[in-house]
Design a protein around this motif. Structure first.
Motif, PDB file in Angstrom:
ATOM      1  N   VAL A 112       0.989  -0.917   0.027  1.00  0.00           N
ATOM      2  CA  VAL A 112       0.163  -0.089   0.031  1.00  0.00           C
ATOM      3  C   VAL A 112       0.765   1.483  -0.087  1.00  0.00           C
ATOM      4  CG1 VAL A 112      -1.689   1.294   1.477  1.00  0.00           C
ATOM      5  CG2 VAL A 112      -2.214  -1.200   1.094  1.00  0.00           C
ATOM      6  N   LEU A 113       1.706   1.417   0.833  1.00  0.00           N
ATOM      7  CA  LEU A 113       2.796   2.575   0.973  1.00  0.00           C
ATOM      8  C   LEU A 113       3.494   2.764  -0.247  1.00  0.00           C
ATOM      9  CD1 LEU A 113       4.664   2.429   4.329  1.00  0.00           C
ATOM     10  CD2 LEU A 113       2.768   3.742   3.581  1.00  0.00           C
ATOM     11  N   HIS A 114       4.089   1.636  -0.898  1.00  0.00           N
ATOM     12  CA  HIS A 114       4.722   2.122  -2.297  1.00  0.00           C
ATOM     13  C   HIS A 114       3.861   2.547  -3.567  1.00  0.00           C
ATOM     14  CE1 HIS A 114       7.941   0.171  -0.265  1.00  0.00           C
ATOM     15  NE2 HIS A 114       8.967   0.599  -0.931  1.00  0.00           N
ATOM     16  N   LYS A 115       2.584   1.654  -3.485  1.00  0.00           N
ATOM     17  CA  LYS A 115       1.841   2.168  -4.600  1.00  0.00           C
ATOM     18  C   LYS A 115       1.279   3.544  -4.096  1.00  0.00           C
ATOM     19  CE  LYS A 115       2.372  -1.739  -6.924  1.00  0.00           C
ATOM     20  NZ  LYS A 115       3.552  -1.528  -7.367  1.00  0.00           N
ATOM     21  N   LEU A 116       0.779   3.752  -3.194  1.00  0.00           N
ATOM     22  CA  LEU A 116       0.306   5.169  -2.762  1.00  0.00           C
ATOM     23  C   LEU A 116       1.412   6.192  -3.259  1.00  0.00           C
ATOM     24  CD1 LEU A 116      -1.223   5.108   0.906  1.00  0.00           C
ATOM     25  CD2 LEU A 116      -2.478   5.590  -1.445  1.00  0.00           C
ATOM     26  N   TRP A 117       2.651   6.089  -3.011  1.00  0.00           N
ATOM     27  CA  TRP A 117       3.732   6.852  -3.215  1.00  0.00           C
ATOM     28  C   TRP A 117       3.810   6.911  -4.691  1.00  0.00           C
ATOM     29  CZ3 TRP A 117       8.421   6.046  -5.845  1.00  0.00           C
ATOM     30  CH2 TRP A 117       8.904   7.171  -5.630  1.00  0.00           C
ATOM     31  N   VAL A 164     -13.693   0.263   2.674  1.00  0.00           N
ATOM     32  CA  VAL A 164     -13.240  -0.733   1.571  1.00  0.00           C
ATOM     33  C   VAL A 164     -12.473  -1.782   2.198  1.00  0.00           C
ATOM     34  CG1 VAL A 164     -12.038  -0.866  -0.596  1.00  0.00           C
ATOM     35  CG2 VAL A 164     -13.124   1.087  -0.244  1.00  0.00           C
ATOM     36  N   ILE A 165     -13.015  -2.920   1.693  1.00  0.00           N
ATOM     37  CA  ILE A 165     -12.293  -4.193   2.534  1.00  0.00           C
ATOM     38  C   ILE A 165     -11.838  -5.247   1.617  1.00  0.00           C
ATOM     39  CG2 ILE A 165     -12.373  -6.090   4.437  1.00  0.00           C
ATOM     40  CD1 ILE A 165     -14.237  -4.313   6.052  1.00  0.00           C
ATOM     41  N   LEU A 166     -10.647  -5.534   1.636  1.00  0.00           N
ATOM     42  CA  LEU A 166     -10.247  -6.684   0.960  1.00  0.00           C
ATOM     43  C   LEU A 166     -10.255  -8.053   1.864  1.00  0.00           C
ATOM     44  CD1 LEU A 166      -9.046  -8.604  -1.445  1.00  0.00           C
ATOM     45  CD2 LEU A 166      -6.791  -7.329  -1.263  1.00  0.00           C
ATOM     46  N   LYS A 167     -10.889  -9.011   1.719  1.00  0.00           N
ATOM     47  CA  LYS A 167     -10.799 -10.069   2.733  1.00  0.00           C
ATOM     48  C   LYS A 167     -10.154 -11.083   2.026  1.00  0.00           C
ATOM     49  CE  LYS A 167     -12.729 -12.717   6.079  1.00  0.00           C
ATOM     50  NZ  LYS A 167     -11.733 -13.782   5.847  1.00  0.00           N
ATOM     51  N   VAL A 168      -9.477 -11.894   2.818  1.00  0.00           N
ATOM     52  CA  VAL A 168      -8.953 -13.031   2.052  1.00  0.00           C
ATOM     53  C   VAL A 168      -9.487 -14.326   2.847  1.00  0.00           C
ATOM     54  CG1 VAL A 168      -6.455 -12.518   1.197  1.00  0.00           C
ATOM     55  CG2 VAL A 168      -6.861 -12.929   3.652  1.00  0.00           C
ATOM     56  N   GLY A 169      -9.226 -15.383   2.080  1.00  0.00           N
ATOM     57  CA  GLY A 169     -10.039 -16.690   3.056  1.00  0.00           C
ATOM     58  C   GLY A 169     -11.167 -17.163   2.055  1.00  0.00           C
ATOM     59  N   ARG A 170     -11.025 -16.963   0.902  1.00  0.00           N
ATOM     60  CA  ARG A 170     -12.261 -17.341   0.032  1.00  0.00           C
ATOM     61  C   ARG A 170     -12.000 -18.982   0.009  1.00  0.00           C
ATOM     62  NH1 ARG A 170     -14.631 -14.328  -4.853  1.00  0.00           N
ATOM     63  NH2 ARG A 170     -16.034 -15.838  -5.497  1.00  0.00           N
ATOM     64  N   SER A 171     -10.736 -19.346  -0.298  1.00  0.00           N
ATOM     65  CA  SER A 171     -10.458 -20.689  -0.522  1.00  0.00           C
ATOM     66  C   SER A 171     -10.205 -21.357   0.730  1.00  0.00           C
ATOM     67  CB  SER A 171      -9.220 -20.742  -1.582  1.00  0.00           C
ATOM     68  OG  SER A 171      -8.134 -20.310  -0.855  1.00  0.00           O
ATOM     69  N   ASN A 199      -8.929  -7.314  -5.037  1.00  0.00           N
ATOM     70  CA  ASN A 199      -7.502  -7.661  -5.001  1.00  0.00           C
ATOM     71  C   ASN A 199      -6.817  -6.510  -4.733  1.00  0.00           C
ATOM     72  OD1 ASN A 199      -7.381  -5.796  -7.434  1.00  0.00           O
ATOM     73  ND2 ASN A 199      -8.330  -7.126  -8.883  1.00  0.00           N
ATOM     74  N   LEU A 200      -5.474  -6.476  -4.655  1.00  0.00           N
ATOM     75  CA  LEU A 200      -4.700  -5.386  -3.841  1.00  0.00           C
ATOM     76  C   LEU A 200      -4.731  -4.238  -4.795  1.00  0.00           C
ATOM     77  CD1 LEU A 200      -1.245  -7.026  -3.028  1.00  0.00           C
ATOM     78  CD2 LEU A 200      -3.030  -6.668  -1.655  1.00  0.00           C
ATOM     79  N   GLN A 201      -4.806  -4.115  -5.971  1.00  0.00           N
ATOM     80  CA  GLN A 201      -5.028  -3.012  -6.889  1.00  0.00           C
ATOM     81  C   GLN A 201      -6.298  -2.226  -6.352  1.00  0.00           C
ATOM     82  OE1 GLN A 201      -2.321  -2.890  -9.135  1.00  0.00           O
ATOM     83  NE2 GLN A 201      -2.998  -0.575  -9.361  1.00  0.00           N
ATOM     84  N   GLU A 202      -7.487  -2.996  -6.398  1.00  0.00           N
ATOM     85  CA  GLU A 202      -8.558  -2.175  -5.960  1.00  0.00           C
ATOM     86  C   GLU A 202      -8.480  -1.816  -4.539  1.00  0.00           C
ATOM     87  OE1 GLU A 202     -11.732  -4.744  -8.815  1.00  0.00           O
ATOM     88  OE2 GLU A 202     -12.302  -4.590  -6.627  1.00  0.00           O
ATOM     89  N   LEU A 203      -7.606  -2.534  -3.543  1.00  0.00           N
ATOM     90  CA  LEU A 203      -7.526  -1.751  -2.180  1.00  0.00           C
ATOM     91  C   LEU A 203      -6.881  -0.478  -2.220  1.00  0.00           C
ATOM     92  CD1 LEU A 203      -8.019  -3.092   0.375  1.00  0.00           C
ATOM     93  CD2 LEU A 203      -5.768  -3.615   0.503  1.00  0.00           C
ATOM     94  N   ILE A 204      -6.128  -0.055  -3.428  1.00  0.00           N
ATOM     95  CA  ILE A 204      -5.557   1.184  -3.630  1.00  0.00           C
ATOM     96  C   ILE A 204      -6.622   2.214  -4.425  1.00  0.00           C
ATOM     97  CG2 ILE A 204      -3.667   2.669  -4.645  1.00  0.00           C
ATOM     98  CD1 ILE A 204      -2.747   0.673  -2.489  1.00  0.00           C
ATOM     99  N   GLU A 205      -7.144   1.498  -5.551  1.00  0.00           N
ATOM    100  CA  GLU A 205      -8.002   2.485  -6.504  1.00  0.00           C
ATOM    101  C   GLU A 205      -9.433   2.619  -6.068  1.00  0.00           C
ATOM    102  OE1 GLU A 205      -6.492   3.121  -9.416  1.00  0.00           O
ATOM    103  OE2 GLU A 205      -4.856   1.699  -9.546  1.00  0.00           O
ATOM    104  N   LEU A 206     -10.101   1.754  -5.467  1.00  0.00           N
ATOM    105  CA  LEU A 206     -11.539   1.944  -5.000  1.00  0.00           C
ATOM    106  C   LEU A 206     -11.568   3.454  -4.066  1.00  0.00           C
ATOM    107  CD1 LEU A 206     -13.137  -1.267  -4.854  1.00  0.00           C
ATOM    108  CD2 LEU A 206     -12.438   0.018  -6.820  1.00  0.00           C
ATOM    109  N   PRO A 207     -10.448   3.316  -3.204  1.00  0.00           N
ATOM    110  CA  PRO A 207     -10.706   4.516  -2.223  1.00  0.00           C
ATOM    111  C   PRO A 207     -10.489   5.932  -2.728  1.00  0.00           C
ATOM    112  CG  PRO A 207      -9.631   2.644  -1.285  1.00  0.00           C
ATOM    113  CD  PRO A 207      -9.692   2.344  -2.558  1.00  0.00           C
ATOM    114  N   LEU A 208      -9.443   5.720  -3.888  1.00  0.00           N
ATOM    115  CA  LEU A 208      -9.160   6.860  -4.660  1.00  0.00           C
ATOM    116  C   LEU A 208     -10.234   7.540  -4.927  1.00  0.00           C
ATOM    117  CD1 LEU A 208      -6.229   7.664  -5.167  1.00  0.00           C
ATOM    118  CD2 LEU A 208      -6.606   6.655  -7.528  1.00  0.00           C
TER     119      LEU A 208
END
Lengths: 480, 480
Positions: free
Chosen positions: B181-186, B250-257, B292-301
């Motif tokens: 998250v930190l790297h992508k935000l920056w 906005v939440i990315l939840k793991v543990g689907r599988s 996915n991780l990308q959406e964890l950054i993009e959707l809040p934007l």
């Protein structure tokens, strides 16, 4: 309107003049950087085209430091390729001139050709027929042109910082997607062999370019953005040829929704309007499906550098429990499997792991990783996981990227990649804490080592899926 | 093992000492750049923490130019926050010392605490109880710490080039995801308000941090990476509070599988093992799901800078037919709709478009776009599309990015964004031919204008979906 003349082998070789001409005339070259036509010569010079360049513009004596000519007939030689960027009203005449002069290939950037009669289709077919009889093939109109890096061919108005030579060929019916591809490739420090924007396809079609790259020595993977295949049987033949030549074909097809079909399919002669028909065909032809623009770049990256896995079982190593779970979720979603490790593997891991760490798949190595330890981990755990018989490929996720040992770790990864290659197993490294902006040198070195570095779990896992899918198609073969 | 003490309002205010302390002791600070603990002080100094820093390490008199202390008791004051990075054997004692000294908050980076008896759970509960009674809250152990940009709080061993202050708060149970998250935000030049890695959550949980940011004036959107909610009812209360405070979650939840659940859920006290239960809960609580991780950054934007659309109907403008079709496909896949334009809109567009262009949705403006024209198009076509009553939001795709008018176009977009805001419609710009590496200054200016610039169609359309989804939840409200 469908042009049904089949390409003969003589005509096909004409594409060499499109991609590897030793001279290019730029008809309508401009000196104005606020026009698309003003970007062509600077791009050509920046990339270092190895042949002779002839700007043609009667209003100028010099453009970008090159002598400018008044017309095609005033050139010192007949150019092999003519790049046409004049307004539509003059294009038909210039094409005729090119054909008569013996030009071998033309690219029409101009979006629309103005014909003279009330039957433009007839005129167009006649023009294409005349061109083909005289050994000239046409790319476009309404296209962005052609790139071929080995010869420095840069016959397009697009420009980007520093195109790199590589082994992936891109064919696109959309110039906008083509520009996306160029920028992303460069950002990732990945090279292309060739690139072509096919535009309105009055002569050459996507299928022709696929055939060309299938036979091209510089190309190992062909990536395609497809709105509609104009000539169905020809497209199928091209896809079969690519498969025979062992060049994986990755295609992003638009037109899944009714609205997208209406938007995209102003073309005629498509093999089918229905997305489902294409998807069925793709499966039969061993075509790897890209589901979005990102995958159009990422999947070829794995296919060009990785061996094909024997099956779809994935070993996962991560330095973060959360990342390990994310990988596991995405591997499952992609229909790949995560095997339990062999007893022997678990025993060998137990010798390396601290007592409380669990030798499971996914393997979370958090407990082991300090900035100094990553090289040792790659060298110890990497081979153990790769040698597990239940794993057909290995995903290696590093989220705490060890900045003090950047390049040592990358070189260790390069050595691990060699071991993986000898075992015939893809090694898919994912570095989530690096960015192209800060780590260009690292990505660049990775490209030299032919390591497809992934920057998110989702793109890495999608690529693992592509490898498994294509491998299965190769094992099963196409119906004859 | 679940710690069931409910947070009181007094305890909640203690989180201010975690995020905004005026003094921090770094217990176990190191000078060695090859250790994680050696990165803490350089990071703090780079970010410009506004309070007092006390490195504690009996073996050194100075680290990173700061006076180093032998112990907690030798400090000139009781620090508000203690950041603990010593080996596990000493952590319990240090925690007791901190509690007794009156430290207000502790962060335990150390992965595991060694307890003294055969009942570590009992010891832990006692320790947490003692801490709470004395007004101290604990983050971790096995976490990466806390960031709060307004006060320059950088209580983590992570480092990245230049963190920016903004309005998105990130809560993560995975340090690896936190680093991503930190790297992508920056890289995107987007700022955060706060960031916290919750680790093994011996005291404070994801729900506590959600509550804190829901009440935090600096925060407008909360983005969460979740493995499992430790205390179900508490998590639900926190999500309700965020909704009441109008802070999209906005939440990315793991543990689907099943495999991911086994990997992630070594924790106990989760509200449910089943992914489907979480998904149902998310819908009921107005939580936006990141896939996915990308959406964890993009959707809040989009959620932080855009107004909420009245419905799910999307107008699309693109400068490439292929891109237009791609947008149409992805909009359909996300369950959004593409309305036919009003007759009035088509008439107004016809005045601006060249005669052969079609005034449809998606609108392909290819024919109009040269490098100079984009500003004019934004100013003419933009407002026409925004004023169409059938469009609840507008996606604007630019693939031939006009490098000579970069900033003029961005400023025009800024003006268009104001019009859109007055109409209460999100304006989602997508620039597929720019990269963070080459266009940092552009992304930076976009962030100043609060324009969420997207770099691929898929992330833009996912964000449009998030806006529509959250808007619907707000209109419907939560069950009471």
């Amino acid at each position: 309107m469908r042009i049904s003349l089949a390409a003969t082998s003589k005509q096909l070789s004409a594409l060499d003049f499109l991609f590897k001409p030793d001279s290019i005339a730029v008809i309508g070259a401009s000196h104005d950087p606020e026009k698309f036509s003003g970007w062509i010569l600077p791009g050509m010079l920046q990339v270092g085209y190895k042949g002779r360049i002839y700007p043609i513009n009667p209003k100028r004596s010099e453009i970008s430091g090159l002598k400018c000519y008044a017309s095609l007939s005033s050139l010192p030689e007949v150019p092999k390729l003519a790049l046409i960027t004049i307004p539509g009203a003059g294009v038909k005449q210039i094409l005729s001139d090119c054909i008569k002069a013996g030009v071998k290939a033309s690219i029409i950037i101009t979006s629309e050709i103005q014909y003279e009669t009330s039957d433009p289709n007839k005129e167009r077919i006649e023009l294409v027929g005349e061109a083909r009889r005289n050994g000239m093939r046409i790319c476009g109109p309404n296209c962005e042109g052609v790139i071929y890096l080995k010869t420095g061919t840069w016959a397009t108005f697009l420009s980007h910082p520093s195109p790199l030579q590589g082994e992936i060929a891109f064919v696109t019916q959309s110039g906008g997607v083509g520009e996306f591809v160029l920028h992303k490739l460069w950002e990732r420090q990945v090279g292309a062999s060739g690139w072509v924007s096919s535009g309105n396809e009055m002569d050459l079609q996507v299928a022709d370019y696929i055939e060309y790259f299938a036979k091209d020595d510089e190309t190992k993977v062909i990536s395609v953005f497809l709105e509609a295949a104009r000539d169905g049987p020809k497209f199928i033949r091209a896809a079969r040829l690519a498969f025979e030549e062992q060049k994986p074909l990755v295609i992003l097809k638009v037109g899944r929704s009714e609205r997208a079909r209406r938007t995209a399919l102003t073309h005629t002669g498509a093999i089918a309007g229905r997305f489902g028909v294409y998807m069925g065909l793709f499966r039969q032809l061993g075509i790897v499906r890209a589901r979005n623009l990102q995958e159009l770049i990422e999947l070829p990256l794995a296919l060009v550098w990785e061996p094909l896995p024997a099956g779809n079982r994935v070993g996962i190593v991560a330095d973060s429990g959360g990342m390990a779970a994310l990988f596991a979720d995405q591997v499952s979603q992609e229909g790949l499997s995560i095997p339990d490790l062999e007893e022997q593997t678990r025993a060998r891991l137990a010798e390396v792991l601290p007592s409380k760490a669990k030798a499971t798949n996914p393997l979370d190595i958090t407990a082991l990783v300090g900035p100094k330890e990553i090289v040792g981990i790659l060298e110890s755990i990497g081979p153990i996981m790769l040698n597990d018989k239940t794993c057909d490929m290995l995903i290696l996720g590093v989220s705490y990227w060890p900045r003090t040992v950047f390049f040592e770790a990358l070189e260790a990864l390069g050595r691990l990649y060699k071991i993986a290659n000898e075992l015939g197993k893809p090694l898919i490294p994912v570095f989530t804490a690096i960015t192209p902006k800060t780590h260009s040198d690292l990505l660049s070195r990775a490209a030299e080592l032919k390591l497809p570095i992934y920057l998110t779990p989702e793109t890495a896992v999608a690529s693992a899926r592509a490898l498994a899918e294509y491998s299965e198609a190769r094992r099963e073969g196409l119906d004859s």
